[in-house]
Design a protein around this motif. Structure first.
Motif, PDB file in Angstrom:
ATOM      1  N   ILE A  12      36.184  37.219  38.864  1.00 32.59           N
ATOM      2  CA  ILE A  12      37.074  36.125  39.263  1.00 32.59           C
ATOM      3  C   ILE A  12      36.392  34.775  39.053  1.00 32.59           C
ATOM      4  O   ILE A  12      36.986  33.838  38.517  1.00 32.59           O
ATOM      5  CB  ILE A  12      37.534  36.297  40.723  1.00 32.59           C
ATOM      6  CG1 ILE A  12      38.445  37.525  40.848  1.00 32.59           C
ATOM      7  CG2 ILE A  12      38.239  35.045  41.221  1.00 32.59           C
ATOM      8  CD1 ILE A  12      38.714  37.950  42.286  1.00 32.59           C
ATOM      9  N   MET A  15      36.343  33.956  35.391  1.00 29.16           N
ATOM     10  CA  MET A  15      37.676  33.639  34.874  1.00 29.16           C
ATOM     11  C   MET A  15      38.114  32.236  35.281  1.00 29.16           C
ATOM     12  O   MET A  15      38.769  31.531  34.516  1.00 29.16           O
ATOM     13  CB  MET A  15      38.702  34.662  35.367  1.00 29.16           C
ATOM     14  CG  MET A  15      38.552  36.031  34.724  1.00 29.16           C
ATOM     15  SD  MET A  15      39.804  37.203  35.286  1.00 29.16           S
ATOM     16  CE  MET A  15      41.232  36.645  34.306  1.00 29.16           C
ATOM     17  N   ILE A  26      44.729  37.575  36.574  1.00 25.33           N
ATOM     18  CA  ILE A  26      43.500  37.993  37.247  1.00 25.33           C
ATOM     19  C   ILE A  26      43.656  39.396  37.815  1.00 25.33           C
ATOM     20  O   ILE A  26      42.811  40.269  37.593  1.00 25.33           O
ATOM     21  CB  ILE A  26      43.128  36.986  38.358  1.00 25.33           C
ATOM     22  CG1 ILE A  26      42.800  35.616  37.739  1.00 25.33           C
ATOM     23  CG2 ILE A  26      41.943  37.507  39.179  1.00 25.33           C
ATOM     24  CD1 ILE A  26      42.699  34.494  38.729  1.00 25.33           C
TER      25      ILE A  26
END
Length: 74
Positions: A12, A15, A26
């Protein structure tokens, strides 16, 4: 499982490093990696990620002091 939580946090963070991303993207990537939505949400909480809705789509935003505020909500 702490290993999956740590992995989710890393994925996460990577990203969201450059810009906000749709939550569906996600969660889809994490699901593909075998990480549940519950674990993803735990990682989201631990990272201090906020969600916001823009034009009917939910985005995740990494509240990181290293990022400029101008990137937060375009």
């Amino acid at each position: 499982d702490n290993n999956k939580l740590g992995l989710a946090e890393r994925v996460i963070s990577e990203m969201l490093e450059e810009s906000d991303i749709r939550s569906k993207e996600i969660l889809s990537k994490l699901r593909f990696m075998g990480i549940s939505e519950r674990t993803a949400n735990g990682a989201k909480s631990r990272l201090g990620i906020t969600s916001y809705r823009k034009e009917g789509v939910w985005y995740w935003h990494l509240n990181d002091n290293r990022k400029e505020d101008s990137n937060a909500h375009r």
